[in-house]
Design a protein around this motif. Structure first.
Motif, PDB file in Angstrom:
ATOM      1  N   GLU A  15       1.048  -1.439  -0.020  1.00 35.58           N
ATOM      2  CA  GLU A  15       0.003   0.055   0.261  1.00 35.58           C
ATOM      3  C   GLU A  15       0.893   1.453  -0.067  1.00 35.58           C
ATOM      4  OE1 GLU A  15      -2.943   2.873   2.914  1.00 35.58           O
ATOM      5  OE2 GLU A  15      -2.659   0.189   3.380  1.00 35.58           O
ATOM      6  N   LEU A  16       0.506   2.434  -0.945  1.00 35.57           N
ATOM      7  CA  LEU A  16       1.481   3.489  -1.162  1.00 35.57           C
ATOM      8  C   LEU A  16      -0.111   4.442  -0.766  1.00 35.57           C
ATOM      9  CD1 LEU A  16       3.053   3.396  -4.730  1.00 35.57           C
ATOM     10  CD2 LEU A  16       3.939   1.954  -1.632  1.00 35.57           C
ATOM     11  N   ARG A  17       0.754   4.930   0.441  1.00 35.51           N
ATOM     12  CA  ARG A  17      -0.286   6.659   1.637  1.00 35.51           C
ATOM     13  C   ARG A  17      -0.040   7.760   0.906  1.00 35.51           C
ATOM     14  NH1 ARG A  17      -2.843   5.254   6.967  1.00 35.51           N
ATOM     15  NH2 ARG A  17      -3.017   3.393   6.036  1.00 35.51           N
ATOM     16  N   LEU A  18      -0.791   8.555  -0.452  1.00 38.78           N
ATOM     17  CA  LEU A  18      -0.219   9.895  -0.110  1.00 38.78           C
ATOM     18  C   LEU A  18      -0.900  10.566   1.592  1.00 38.78           C
ATOM     19  CD1 LEU A  18      -2.392  10.756  -3.531  1.00 38.78           C
ATOM     20  CD2 LEU A  18      -0.477   9.505  -3.197  1.00 38.78           C
ATOM     21  N   ALA A  19       0.074  11.024   1.638  1.00 36.64           N
ATOM     22  CA  ALA A  19       0.371  11.709   3.508  1.00 36.64           C
ATOM     23  C   ALA A  19       0.707  13.404   3.092  1.00 36.64           C
ATOM     24  CB  ALA A  19       0.863  10.609   4.166  1.00 36.64           C
ATOM     25  N   ARG A  20       0.215  13.992   2.706  1.00 39.47           N
ATOM     26  CA  ARG A  20       0.263  15.507   2.221  1.00 39.47           C
ATOM     27  C   ARG A  20      -1.067  16.200   2.810  1.00 39.47           C
ATOM     28  NH1 ARG A  20       1.039  20.175  -1.571  1.00 39.47           N
ATOM     29  NH2 ARG A  20       2.687  21.023  -0.719  1.00 39.47           N
ATOM     30  N   PRO A  21      -1.153  16.345   3.991  1.00 37.69           N
ATOM     31  CA  PRO A  21      -2.063  17.266   5.116  1.00 37.69           C
ATOM     32  C   PRO A  21      -2.237  18.794   4.108  1.00 37.69           C
ATOM     33  CG  PRO A  21      -0.423  16.449   6.322  1.00 37.69           C
ATOM     34  CD  PRO A  21       0.417  16.477   5.104  1.00 37.69           C
ATOM     35  N   PRO A  22      -3.390  19.317   4.108  1.00 36.52           N
ATOM     36  CA  PRO A  22      -4.185  18.440   3.941  1.00 36.52           C
ATOM     37  C   PRO A  22      -5.451  17.513   3.886  1.00 36.52           C
ATOM     38  CG  PRO A  22      -4.919  21.208   4.031  1.00 36.52           C
ATOM     39  CD  PRO A  22      -3.265  20.325   3.653  1.00 36.52           C
ATOM     40  N   VAL A  23      -4.835  17.427   2.150  1.00 34.83           N
ATOM     41  CA  VAL A  23      -5.825  17.628   0.814  1.00 34.83           C
ATOM     42  C   VAL A  23      -4.836  16.413   0.072  1.00 34.83           C
ATOM     43  CG1 VAL A  23      -7.899  18.990   1.385  1.00 34.83           C
ATOM     44  CG2 VAL A  23      -5.715  19.965  -0.766  1.00 34.83           C
ATOM     45  N   ASN A  24      -3.349  15.896  -0.012  1.00 34.86           N
ATOM     46  CA  ASN A  24      -3.008  15.142  -0.436  1.00 34.86           C
ATOM     47  C   ASN A  24      -2.697  16.170  -2.066  1.00 34.86           C
ATOM     48  OD1 ASN A  24      -2.513  13.657   1.140  1.00 34.86           O
ATOM     49  ND2 ASN A  24      -4.336  12.622   0.571  1.00 34.86           N
ATOM     50  N   ALA A  25      -2.611  17.647  -1.269  1.00 34.98           N
ATOM     51  CA  ALA A  25      -2.466  17.628  -2.895  1.00 34.98           C
ATOM     52  C   ALA A  25      -1.237  17.563  -4.114  1.00 34.98           C
ATOM     53  CB  ALA A  25      -2.438  19.601  -2.122  1.00 34.98           C
ATOM     54  N   LEU A  26      -1.079  17.450  -4.935  1.00 28.99           N
ATOM     55  CA  LEU A  26      -0.472  17.118  -6.305  1.00 28.99           C
ATOM     56  C   LEU A  26       0.761  17.951  -6.080  1.00 28.99           C
ATOM     57  CD1 LEU A  26      -2.828  14.696  -7.800  1.00 28.99           C
ATOM     58  CD2 LEU A  26      -1.144  14.150  -6.280  1.00 28.99           C
ATOM     59  N   ASP A  27       1.661  18.167  -5.578  1.00 32.94           N
ATOM     60  CA  ASP A  27       2.750  19.653  -5.670  1.00 32.94           C
ATOM     61  C   ASP A  27       3.973  18.340  -6.214  1.00 32.94           C
ATOM     62  OD1 ASP A  27       3.644  17.938  -4.077  1.00 32.94           O
ATOM     63  OD2 ASP A  27       4.834  20.397  -2.879  1.00 32.94           O
ATOM     64  N   PRO A  28       4.808  19.303  -7.174  1.00 34.72           N
ATOM     65  CA  PRO A  28       6.203  18.245  -7.660  1.00 34.72           C
ATOM     66  C   PRO A  28       6.884  17.328  -7.079  1.00 34.72           C
ATOM     67  CG  PRO A  28       6.262  20.588  -8.815  1.00 34.72           C
ATOM     68  CD  PRO A  28       4.856  20.200  -8.286  1.00 34.72           C
ATOM     69  N   ALA A  29       6.806  17.619  -5.745  1.00 36.42           N
ATOM     70  CA  ALA A  29       7.040  16.734  -4.620  1.00 36.42           C
ATOM     71  C   ALA A  29       6.413  15.645  -4.093  1.00 36.42           C
ATOM     72  CB  ALA A  29       7.888  17.918  -3.395  1.00 36.42           C
ATOM     73  N   LEU A  30       5.223  15.907  -3.879  1.00 35.69           N
ATOM     74  CA  LEU A  30       4.741  15.140  -3.966  1.00 35.69           C
ATOM     75  C   LEU A  30       4.515  13.730  -5.016  1.00 35.69           C
ATOM     76  CD1 LEU A  30       2.524  12.877  -2.111  1.00 35.69           C
ATOM     77  CD2 LEU A  30       0.461  14.329  -3.123  1.00 35.69           C
ATOM     78  N   CYS A  31       4.575  14.060  -6.816  1.00 31.39           N
ATOM     79  CA  CYS A  31       4.421  13.515  -8.219  1.00 31.39           C
ATOM     80  C   CYS A  31       5.979  12.818  -7.812  1.00 31.39           C
ATOM     81  CB  CYS A  31       3.922  14.316  -8.994  1.00 31.39           C
ATOM     82  SG  CYS A  31       2.664  15.102  -8.799  1.00 31.39           S
ATOM     83  N   ARG A  32       7.232  13.519  -6.956  1.00 25.15           N
ATOM     84  CA  ARG A  32       8.043  12.422  -7.895  1.00 25.15           C
ATOM     85  C   ARG A  32       8.329  11.491  -6.760  1.00 25.15           C
ATOM     86  NH1 ARG A  32      10.054  17.499  -8.710  1.00 25.15           N
ATOM     87  NH2 ARG A  32       9.875  18.659  -6.253  1.00 25.15           N
ATOM     88  N   ALA A  33       7.710  11.810  -5.443  1.00 25.31           N
ATOM     89  CA  ALA A  33       7.720  10.422  -4.282  1.00 25.31           C
ATOM     90  C   ALA A  33       6.765   9.907  -4.381  1.00 25.31           C
ATOM     91  CB  ALA A  33       7.173  10.875  -3.217  1.00 25.31           C
ATOM     92  N   LEU A  34       6.036   9.690  -5.480  1.00 24.22           N
ATOM     93  CA  LEU A  34       4.698   8.476  -5.951  1.00 24.22           C
ATOM     94  C   LEU A  34       5.782   7.956  -6.666  1.00 24.22           C
ATOM     95  CD1 LEU A  34       2.394   6.994  -5.814  1.00 24.22           C
ATOM     96  CD2 LEU A  34       1.065   9.224  -7.699  1.00 24.22           C
TER      97      LEU A  34
END
Length: 259
Positions: A15-34
């Motif tokens: 399981e890969l859980r998006l964890a960028r509070p408060p709403v898991n908005a997709l910025d480049p850092a989150l996209c790269r982490a995914l």
């Protein structure tokens, strides 16, 4: 585990859980982490992946305040959109099955990520009067939906119904999403991940090579839809600066209390 994507193993399923509070908005850092977490999953011993969010929200889509903060930097804006579609391509092209546990609202980019998965389990809201919703609501804030993203919805719910939802930018509640095939199953909120894992476990009981070969053929159109030539990001970036688009985006920021 990364700062924005948490990792949990359920037997053969990661399981890969998006964890960028408060709403898991997709910025480049989150996209790269995914992307990094997906690469690590297939490089390790995971035979399948669940993509999940946090209770109440799967992902609210791209981080509009971040994108607007880029101002006139078209290169940075294109790179941010490129990072998002890179994450979508990584999901779509994953060589092992992937299911989405849609743990709450999934507008815009959140919907796109779910459509890149093999199977979608959507949570029921604990408040029936406020059901969770899913869809591509871009036109309501002044954005056009790139053709590649439109194709993801067409392949799941059909061309005519997709046209109606996309042009209006309409979100649909979980029950309607199930009825039209936008999601495959509903579950009580805390059971969405378990149901996604169970679906993948059933799939993994099949003879592995034939299942994966058939899956690759069945999903070839999905991968093709996300090819850069179908996204026209340069055209999309230019459209970002249209007066109607900017007005819609700043109105969104005002509603979010960030304007």
């Amino acid at each position: 585990m990364t700062s924005h994507v948490q990792t949990f193993d359920h037997g053969r399923v990661r399981e890969l859980r998006l964890a960028r509070p408060p709403v898991n908005a997709l910025d480049p850092a989150l996209c790269r982490a995914l992307i990094a977490a997906l690469d690590a999953a297939v490089a390790g011993d995971a035979d399948a992946v669940v993509l999940s969010g946090t209770p109440g929200v799967f992902s609210a889509g791209l981080d509009v305040p971040h994108l607007l903060s880029l101002g006139e930097d078209r290169h940075a804006l294109r790179a941010a959109w490129g990072a998002f579609f890179g994450a979508a391509r990584a999901l779509a092209g994953l060589r092992v099955p992937v299911a989405a546990a849609i743990t709450g609202h999934a507008p815009a980019g959140g919907c796109v990520l779910s459509l890149c998965c093999d199977y979608r389990v959507m949570a029921r809201s604990p408040d029936p009067a406020r059901p969770y919703a899913i869809g591509m609501n871009e036109t309501q804030v002044g954005l056009a939906v790139p053709d590649g993203a439109q194709q993801l919805m067409r392949r799941v719910i059909g061309r005519h119904r997709a046209e109606r939802l996309l042009v209006a930018g309409r979100m649909v509640a979980a029950e309607e999403a199930l009825r039209i095939g936008l999601v495959d199953e509903l579950a009580d909120g805390d059971a969405a991940v378990a149901r996604a894992v169970a679906w993948l476990d059933d799939l993994l009981r099949l003879p592995r090579a034939p299942m994966l070969q058939t899956r690759a053929l069945a999903r070839a159109d999905l991968i093709q839809a996300l090819d850069p030539e179908h996204l026209h990001l340069d055209r999309f970036v230019e459209g970002w600066y249209e007066p109607d688009t900017q007005a819609g985006l700043h109105a969104l920021l005002a509603r979010l209390g960030k304007g």
